[in-house]
Structure formats: structure tokens, C-alpha cells
Design an enzyme around this catalytic site. Structure first.
Site, PDB file in Angstrom:
ATOM      1  N   ARG A   7     -10.669  -5.124   6.951  1.00 20.89           N
ATOM      2  CA  ARG A   7      -9.494  -4.869   6.084  1.00 20.89           C
ATOM      3  C   ARG A   7      -8.495  -3.863   6.767  1.00 20.89           C
ATOM      4  O   ARG A   7      -8.191  -3.138   7.584  1.00 20.89           O
ATOM      5  CB  ARG A   7     -10.382  -4.223   5.100  1.00 20.89           C
ATOM      6  CG  ARG A   7     -11.094  -3.044   5.731  1.00 20.89           C
ATOM      7  CD  ARG A   7     -12.878  -2.638   4.383  1.00 20.89           C
ATOM      8  NE  ARG A   7     -13.158  -1.430   4.571  1.00 20.89           N
ATOM      9  CZ  ARG A   7     -14.158  -1.435   4.408  1.00 20.89           C
ATOM     10  NH1 ARG A   7     -15.034  -2.568   4.288  1.00 20.89           N
ATOM     11  NH2 ARG A   7     -14.431  -0.273   4.761  1.00 20.89           N
ATOM     12  N   TYR A  55      -3.295  -6.987  -2.478  1.00 21.51           N
ATOM     13  CA  TYR A  55      -3.290  -6.450  -3.882  1.00 21.51           C
ATOM     14  C   TYR A  55      -1.870  -4.333  -3.815  1.00 21.51           C
ATOM     15  O   TYR A  55      -2.401  -3.685  -2.470  1.00 21.51           O
ATOM     16  CB  TYR A  55      -2.976  -5.687  -4.819  1.00 21.51           C
ATOM     17  CG  TYR A  55      -5.070  -5.789  -4.151  1.00 21.51           C
ATOM     18  CD1 TYR A  55      -5.027  -4.050  -4.808  1.00 21.51           C
ATOM     19  CD2 TYR A  55      -5.797  -6.173  -3.677  1.00 21.51           C
ATOM     20  CE1 TYR A  55      -6.468  -3.391  -4.383  1.00 21.51           C
ATOM     21  CE2 TYR A  55      -7.283  -4.792  -3.470  1.00 21.51           C
ATOM     22  CZ  TYR A  55      -7.309  -3.713  -3.771  1.00 21.51           C
ATOM     23  OH  TYR A  55      -8.237  -3.944  -3.178  1.00 21.51           O
TER      24      TYR A  55
END
Length: 423
Positions: A201, A233
């Protein structure tokens, strides 16, 4: 002679994350005294994006009416009007994102749904502003939580001891309060369970995201493949994007509770077959494998005067973006119940009602989130890699989460509490 007034309840919250702070805000707003004990030496801004669906926004309205207005000032929505009502747009992770299959987009959402998210740092700063000075005691890592003669004894690693009427554990997926509640009756449920996935991530500035993803930057996307996926996002009011790569791991996680170091070469090898544009995101990822944990079974959320809230009760995988919202729902229900308590003898009744109202729904979120994660990585035994079926399923599976009537839960909780207290 008038009876002496009842001494204020001594309620302790362990953990100053989103769950602990939201509960504290709800209690303070209802004039219920509370103290938060936080192991860190300051509020932590660690973390990334947090999605809040309609149910989450209803919860923050019920916790404190000021909360929503402040959130509106920091939230981030999808950029393009066509994705305004989408939780995400599903695409293939393969080269070309599905263009060779004539796949253009796979919107998942609802006409009533308005996608929004915030950076965890921004959300915590809002919550911190509602907490009066002195409520949070920093540098207080709890070593044990024990119940003794109608009180709860908290022993801290620094040697300090606190005696309180009740403890609400908001101490995260690996919190010690889970052992206090479940250790004797369900010891096999104490430890979190590995979901069979780990993640890579990171956060990428929007300018760089646009350069790499072009038209696919600025809106929530979910790129899918067999045993792997990546979601990305916008956060920080469109200044950056949060991304998470998911990798199937069929083996038990034997590396301890925390992330383990890896190399970029390992990450690229894991994602072999992905579009090169997605691989470029790895330049902004920390070289760590993060195991994804959850609590698929929790037999009870309380024992005596110790109660669980948030991830320590029902940590879930992130595939329905519902984990934070469940913690907020917990806080809305429990803060209301505790405002009804007139003395220490009613605390256990409040926790019993909270458990009945909240546990079935929160545990269902845990199990369905795991199912969603399997589906989005093409591991679902009946759906596989059929993207049309995935989109159809995804467009049906979230309504019960988003459209839940939290007002009705609170009304039921209050009614049940009064009935059990024979008022």
C-alpha cells in the site's frame, strides 16, 4: 433526610483511534464523564484513506451534530460526475484494463450513494477538536484488565494502576481487552485470524497519478485479476490517491503480527501480468507486506463491566469499506445506552443490550467483507473471473450496510434497556 447523590461513573476507554474518540465524543456530548488511555505519546496520524458510506454519516450525525459539518470540509469525492454515485469502477488489472475485451467500465454504487472518503489524519483532527483537554492520558499502554469485586482494575506498563467502574476496549484488532472478554469462555476466538491475503500500500500525489493513470485517476477504481487486485481512490480533497494491492497467500502467516520487509522485485513478481501503469504505483509503496487480519467469530462483545468496540470486537477486511463505519455505529449505540445508566449496577445491562443490538450486524459485515475480497480477486467458487457477475453481485451486496436504520437500533436499545432495568 435526602439520599446522598450518586457519584459519577468512572468509565475508561482504552485507545484513542477512531472508535475510542467517537465513543468519547458521544459520551461527552451526553454529559457522561470519561477518560481515554492511549498507549502512544500523541495522537497518531498513521493510516491512509477511510471511506464513509451513508450509514457511517448517519452514525456521526447521531454521535455529535457538529461532526458532519466538519467532515464535509475535508471529505473527498469522485472527480467525474459519471462516477458521483459509485463506490468504485471495476476494471481488469491486465494490460489495457480490459480494452481487448471491450470492457469500458463497471460501476458499483447506487443512485442514493454519494462516495466520500477522508484521510485518516484529517478525520482524527476533527475528532480531536471535540475532546476537551485532559480527557486523553497519553503514554498509557495497558498491560492487564481485570475485574475485581465490582470494579475493573487496569494495570499499565509504567506501573500505574487505575480502578474504574467500566472499561470499553477500543484498542484495535490485537487489543488486550479481547482476552479479558473471551479468554475464559472462547479462548480460540481471542487472536485475530489471517484472511489469506496480504497487501502492498501507499499514497501517490494526484499529479503523478494523473501522469501514470491518465483518465483513470481521480475516481475510485478496483482493478481485478486472479488471486490479486488493486484499489485506488482519491483522498486529501483530491490532492493524492490511496492505493492498496491485494495478494492471495494460501499459507498460514508465520511472520508475527506486523508487516514484513520485501523488495520491489518481489512486489513486481507478485503482480506479474498487471498493466505496467499499475506497476508504476509501486514506486510510491513502502516495501512491506501487510497481513490482513479479521475477527470472523466473536461470541460476545462484553464480560461483566468490560466491553469491546470497533476493530477489537469485529475487525474486518477492507473490501466493503465498512470497518470504520461499524465502529461509528458501535459508538452511536453505546454512547446513548451509557447516557441512560443511573448507577454502576446498570452498566452490565447496557453492555448486554449493546451486544444484542450490534454484534449480529457487525459480525455479518466481517463475513461478507471476506466474501467480497474473494470475489474481487476471482476466488469465488461460483463467480470466478466473470466480471459481469461480479458487478451484478457488488451492486446488490452493499444496500443492507448503507441503508441500515440506526435510529431504530437506538430506539430498540433504549427500550430493551428500560425493560431489563424494570423502569
Amino acid at each position: 433526610m435526602e439520599p446522598s447523590p450518586q457519584a459519577p461513573l468512572a468509565i475508561a476507554i482504552l485507545g484513542a483511534g477512531i472508535g475510542g474518540l467517537s465513543l468519547a465524543i458521544g459520551l461527552i456530548n451526553r454529559n457522561v464523564p470519561v477518560t481515554i488511555y492511549e498507549s502512544a505519546h500523541r495522537f497518531s496520524a498513521a493510516g491512509a484513506g477511510i471511506g464513509l458510506g451513508p450509514n457511517s454519516l448517519n452514525a456521526i450525525d447521531l454521535i455529535d451534530s457538529r461532526f458532519r459539518k466538519q467532515y464535509e470540509g475535508v471529505k473527498t469525492q469522485n472527480e467525474r460526475p459519471k462516477f458521483e454515485h459509485c463506490a468504485f469502477d471495476a476494471l481488469y488489472a491486465e494490460d489495457g484494463f480490459g480494452e481487448r475485451r471491450e470492457w469500458v467500465c463497471g460501476p458499483v454504487g447506487a443512485p442514493y450513494f454519494m462516495r466520500s472518503s477522508a484521510h485518516r489524519k484529517d478525520l482524527l483532527e476533527i475528532m480531536e477538536s471535540f475532546i476537551p483537554s485532559g480527557i486523553v492520558k497519553f503514554g498509557k499502554r495497558a498491560q492487564s484488565v481485570e475485574q475485581v469485586r465490582g470494579k475493573v482494575v487496569i494495570t499499565f506498563q509504567d506501573g500505574a494502576v487505575e480502578l474504574v467502574d467500566a472499561v470499553i476496549g477500543c484498542d484495535g484488532v490485537k487489543g488486550i481487552t479481547r482476552r479479558t472478554v473471551l479468554g475464559e469462555t472462547a479462548p480460540d476466538e481471542v487472536q485475530p485470524v489471517f484472511t489469506g491475503m496480504y497487501t502492498y500500500r501507499g499514497i501517490i500525489p494526484m499529479e503523478q497519478a494523473r501522469h501514470i493513470l491518465e483518465a483513470h485517476a481521480g475516481d475510485a477504481k478496483f482493478f481485478m485479476a486472479k488471486d490479486r487486485a488493486v484499489t485506488i481512490y482519491p483522498i486529501s480533497q483530491g490532492k493524492a490517491e490511496n492505493f492498496v494491492f491485494f495478494m492471495k497467500d494460501p499459507n498460514p502467516w508465520t511472520h508475527g503480527d506486523n508487516a514484513i520487509p520485501c523488495t520491489r522485485k518481489e512486489m513486481v513478481e507478485d503482480l506479474k501480468g498487471f498493466d505496467d501503469r499499475l506497476l508504476k504505483l509501486l514506486d510510491y509503496a513502502r516495501p512491506l507486506k501487510w497481513p490482513v487480519w479479521h475477527h470472523p467469530k466473536t461470541s460476545t462483545y462484553f464480560k461483566g463491566r468490560v466491553c469491546l468496540l470497533g476493530d477489537v470486537a469485529h475487525a474486518s477486511s477492507p473490501h466493503q469499506a465498512a470497518g470504520a463505519g461499524q465502529g461509528l455505529e458501535d459508538a452511536a449505540v453505546l454512547s446513548h445506552l451509557l447516557s441512560l445508566v443511573k448507577g454502576p449496577d446498570e452498566l452490565e445491562t447496557a453492555f448486554q443490550v449493546y451486544d444484542v443490538v450490534r454484534r449480529p450486524r457487525a459480525q455479518k459485515v466481517v463475513l461478507t467483507s471476506l466474501e467480497a475480497g474473494l470475489m474481487y480477486t476471482w476466488q469465488h467458487p461460483e463467480i470466478g473471473g466473470d466480471m459481469k457477475k461480479i458487478i451484478d453481485n457488488a451492486n446488490q451486496r452493499l444496500h443492507w450496510i448503507w441503508q441500515h436504520d440506526l435510529h431504530a437500533d437506538i430506539e430498540k436499545a433504549e427500550s430493551d434497556f428500560h425493560r431489563l432495568c424494570r423502569r
